[in-house]
Design an enzyme around this catalytic site. Structure first.
Site, short mmCIF file in Angstrom:
data_model
loop_
_atom_site.label_atom_id
_atom_site.label_comp_id
_atom_site.label_asym_id
_atom_site.label_seq_id
_atom_site.Cartn_x
_atom_site.Cartn_y
_atom_site.Cartn_z
N GLU A 49 1.96 -9.16 27.83
CA GLU A 49 1.94 -8.37 29.06
C GLU A 49 3.12 -8.85 29.90
O GLU A 49 3.26 -10.06 30.12
CB GLU A 49 0.63 -8.60 29.81
CG GLU A 49 0.56 -7.75 31.05
CD GLU A 49 -0.72 -7.93 31.87
OE1 GLU A 49 -1.64 -8.62 31.41
OE2 GLU A 49 -0.74 -7.37 32.98
N ARG A 277 -6.41 -20.54 20.64
CA ARG A 277 -5.18 -20.61 21.41
C ARG A 277 -4.67 -22.04 21.45
O ARG A 277 -5.40 -22.99 21.18
CB ARG A 277 -5.38 -20.06 22.81
CG ARG A 277 -6.36 -20.83 23.67
CD ARG A 277 -6.79 -20.03 24.89
NE ARG A 277 -5.69 -19.81 25.83
CZ ARG A 277 -5.26 -18.61 26.21
NH1 ARG A 277 -5.84 -17.53 25.76
NH2 ARG A 277 -4.27 -18.50 27.05
N LYS A 287 -0.45 -17.92 33.09
CA LYS A 287 0.70 -17.35 33.77
C LYS A 287 0.51 -17.39 35.28
O LYS A 287 1.46 -17.58 36.02
CB LYS A 287 0.94 -15.92 33.29
CG LYS A 287 1.65 -15.87 31.96
CD LYS A 287 2.08 -14.46 31.63
CE LYS A 287 1.30 -13.97 30.44
NZ LYS A 287 1.51 -12.59 30.09
P1 ATP Z 1 -2.29 -15.57 30.55
O1 ATP Z 1 -3.76 -15.69 30.39
O2 ATP Z 1 -1.59 -16.84 30.90
O3 ATP Z 1 -1.86 -14.42 31.42
P2 ATP Z 1 -2.18 -13.97 28.26
O4 ATP Z 1 -2.89 -14.41 27.07
O5 ATP Z 1 -2.86 -12.95 29.08
O6 ATP Z 1 -1.75 -15.23 29.10
P3 ATP Z 1 -0.37 -12.17 27.10
O7 ATP Z 1 0.95 -11.73 27.59
O8 ATP Z 1 -1.46 -11.19 27.06
O9 ATP Z 1 -0.74 -13.43 27.94
O10 ATP Z 1 -0.21 -12.86 25.70
C1 ATP Z 1 0.47 -12.25 24.63
C2 ATP Z 1 -0.06 -12.81 23.35
O11 ATP Z 1 0.08 -14.23 23.33
C3 ATP Z 1 -1.54 -12.52 23.19
O12 ATP Z 1 -1.74 -12.02 21.89
C4 ATP Z 1 -2.20 -13.83 23.40
O13 ATP Z 1 -3.36 -13.95 22.64
C5 ATP Z 1 -1.13 -14.82 22.97
N1 ATP Z 1 -1.30 -16.09 23.68
C6 ATP Z 1 -1.32 -16.28 25.01
N2 ATP Z 1 -1.55 -17.57 25.31
C7 ATP Z 1 -1.68 -18.22 24.13
C8 ATP Z 1 -1.94 -19.58 23.77
N3 ATP Z 1 -2.11 -20.53 24.67
N4 ATP Z 1 -1.99 -19.88 22.45
C9 ATP Z 1 -1.79 -18.92 21.53
N5 ATP Z 1 -1.56 -17.63 21.80
C10 ATP Z 1 -1.50 -17.27 23.09
MG MG Z 2 -3.55 -11.13 27.94
#
Ligand code: ATP
Ligand code: MG
Length: 572
Positions: A49, A277, A287
């Site tokens: 995102e 994760r 984020k």
């Molecule tokens: P945040 O919760 O910090 O906003 P997010 O997971 O919502 O992070 P996205 O932009 O949706 O952020 O993440 C893109 C991809 O990266 C998703 O498929 C998510 O599962 C993966 N991802 C995010 N954080 C991690 C992590 N700590 N370890 C592995 N994969 C991750």
């Molecule tokens: Mg997400």
């Protein structure tokens, strides 16, 4: 896939230079290939995102998705999941593209945006309405929440649940046309308000939001929800394996339900697979918190070298190879775990040990005069650019009467086990002679200002005499005449607590006050000419990178990427 040749030289079969380990996702792919489920096709996607910069957790997902596609001759898409316009910006899109590319991955023509599917998503929503599978609800957000039930109690049907298809279609089209205020209506799918899985209790799939979208502008005033958008985007792109983190496990039945309803109108039904994760100690990974650090001025920006964003790690001196190695090393499983920062740092040490030429820097200089060295005389001493790579050649460092050594390499009253310089003791000046400390000069405040030594002319490194006498200490030095000044930024971990945000506490109270120290150091004269992002091992100190923003010709700025050994917590 397009990984730079040089990066793959160790083992072209993998993205990290080490052979890919097996894991449960690979096993699924192998099994699918065996049964012909996808006719041998492997198509994955990384779906960020664009509401912040990527961090090291995302790198795990990127390496997994692109790595899997690479190893099975497949394709990996980069897809922006841009359904939430309030928080999304073009700056984030650009930084994400930059970071994924920097990691060494190429999506070819497969750059997608969920917003490209807004028309299709709308059509599919009408399709669901027509089949009695979606309805317009006119309850408020709070009312919907209060009727949803709990983990132990079933939910209650909305009074609007039985609207006719015609009424639903009419209202939904008018929602799109902008006839209603934000929040007046939502579109929900009709599944089961008594389902034990709350995600299946008629989730909302569209809401009214009058917000400008960074790609579609003001075209839309209704926006689809993530759960609805994601599975359809996967299907439209013919993804085979849709990999996501464990918190989406409970959403999988919804993912499958939506695609089952649409099976006659979408090209395929991808398989969602969840993995654990990355949780990294001494870091925050959300984020929202990273944005707070930037906006609150706790760091200098998204690319502050202490940030665990990919932009920050890059500026700190991390290489794409070291991050890919890290991703391979931590592996992929379904079990949640914490990874120590030391694992990441070790990957960088391992990579730079291979990749970084050796140079000398004196970070905290102490002046040394070699009393019996002839005035105005100087000579070349020869130092290898890499001790294990003779093919990298040698360089010469000039020795003259006055040199700088590291202040910590001298101790006036020697403690047990200290083999460096102290009054009466001998050490080897690396690549040069054995010297002996004969005098210590202090100022009025009793601080040491310089020390005096004598050298033994028969002991030059590389000559026969060098072997004659053994001394335990071996210290680095620079000729005062030729050493150049350089700004060096000594970075350390941003937090001084392994779990700064555990239990919902304020992680900002655990910011490490010593995470950044700027010093003026002396470096070998050739380092004056470095290019931004050139990396070196400063002997005995660690690995350093020429800062990519602040390095100018003739005026280098170095960031310490990592120390030689993991001394964290050992008070070294
Ligand atoms: P945040 O919760 O910090 O906003 P997010 O997971 O919502 O992070 P996205 O932009 O949706 O952020 O993440 C893109 C991809 O990266 C998703 O498929 C998510 O599962 C993966 N991802 C995010 N954080 C991690 C992590 N700590 N370890 C592995 N994969 C991750
Ligand atoms: Mg997400």
């Amino acid at each position: 896939m397009n990984i730079p040749e040089a990066d793959l030289k160790d083992d072209p079969a993998s993205i990290s230079g080490v052979p890919p380990g097996s894991n449960f996702i690979r096993n699924i792919v192998e099994e699918d290939n065996r049964t012909g489920k996808w006719k041998g096709r492997v198509e994955t996607r990384f779906p960020p995102e664009p509401n912040g910069y990527l961090h090291i957790g995302h790198a795990k997902s990127i390496c997994l998705n692109f790595g899997l596609a690479h190893d099975y001759n497949g394709i990996c898409h980069l897809r922006f999941d841009d359904t939430n316009p309030e928080k999304e910006e073009q700056e984030y899109v650009d930084s994400i593209i930059d970071s994924v590319r920097w990691l060494g991955f190429d999506w070819g023509k497969h750059l997608h945006y969920a917003s490209d599917y807004f028309d299709k998503l709308f059509e599919f929503a009408e399709y669901l309405i027509n089949r009695g599978k979606a309805y317009v609800d006119s309850l408020t957000v709070e009312e919907i929440r209060s009727l949803r039930g709990t983990l132990t109690e079933a939910g209650t049907n909305s009074p609007y649940r039985e609207r006719t298809v015609a009424e639903n279609l009419d209202l939904f089209r008018r929602m799109k046309a902008g006839e209603f205020a934000d929040g007046a209506h939502v579109l929900r799918v009709k599944i089961d308000m008594t389902s034990p899985n709350i995600n299946l209790r008629d989730p909302v799939i569209y809401r009214i939001r009058r917000v400008y979208h960074h790609r579609t502008g003001d075209k839309w005033c209704i926006y689809p929800m993530y759960d609805y958008t994601h599975c359809i985007s996967d299907a439209l792109e013919k993804i085979t394996h849709s990999l996501c983190t464990l918190e989406f496990e409970d959403h999988r039945p919804l993912y499958d339900w939506i695609l089952d309803q649409l099976k006659d109108v979408v090209p395929c039904h991808p398989q969602q697979i969840e993995f654990a994760r990355l949780n990294l100690a001494y870091a925050v990974m959300s984020k929202r918190k990273l944005i707070e650090l930037v906006e609150g001025g706790f760091v200098s920006g998204w690319d502050d070298p202490r940030m665990n964003t990919l932009a920050g790690l890059r500026r700190r001196g991390y290489t794409p190879q070291s991050i890919r190695l890290f991703a391979e090393r931590i592996g992929v499983s379904k079990a949640d775990s914490w990874i120590d920062m030391g694992v990441l740092e070790d990957c960088l040490r391992e990579d730079l040990n291979e990749r970084a030429p050796r140079r000398i820097a004196v970070l905290e200089p102490l002046k040394v005069v070699i009393d019996n060295y002839p005035e105005n005389s100087e000579e070349e001493c020869v130092a290898p650019n890499h001790p294990q790579k003779p093919e990298w050649g040698k360089r010469s460092v000039a020795l003259s009467k006055t040199i700088y050594i590291e202040r910590s390499d001298f101790m006036e009253t020697r403690s047990k086990g200290y083999f460096r310089l102290s009054p009466g003791a001998e050490v080897r000046l690396r690549y040069a002679y054995i010297v002996k400390c004969v005098n210590v000069v202090k100022n009025a405040s009793d601080e040491i200002t310089e020390i005096h030594c004598t050298y033994d002319p028969d002991t030059k490194s590389g000559t026969e005499g060098a072997e004659k006498r053994k001394v335990k200490g071996n210290i680095h030095w620079l000729s005062a005449k030729y050493a150049e000044k350089a700004e060096v930024r000594l970075y350390d971990r941003l937090f001084d607590h392994a779990h700064p945000d555990a239990g919902g506490r304020d992680y900002k109270t655990y910011l490490n006050p010593n995470s950044k120290k700027i010093i003026m150091a002396y470096v070998e004269p050739s380092l004056n000419q470095v290019q931004p992002e050139d990396r070196f091992q400063f002997e005995r100190h660690g690995y350093f990178v020429a800062d990519r923003e602040n390095t100018e010709k003739g005026k280098p700025v170095f960031n310490r990427a990592v120390t030689m050994r993991d001394s964290w917590g050992k008070n070294a």
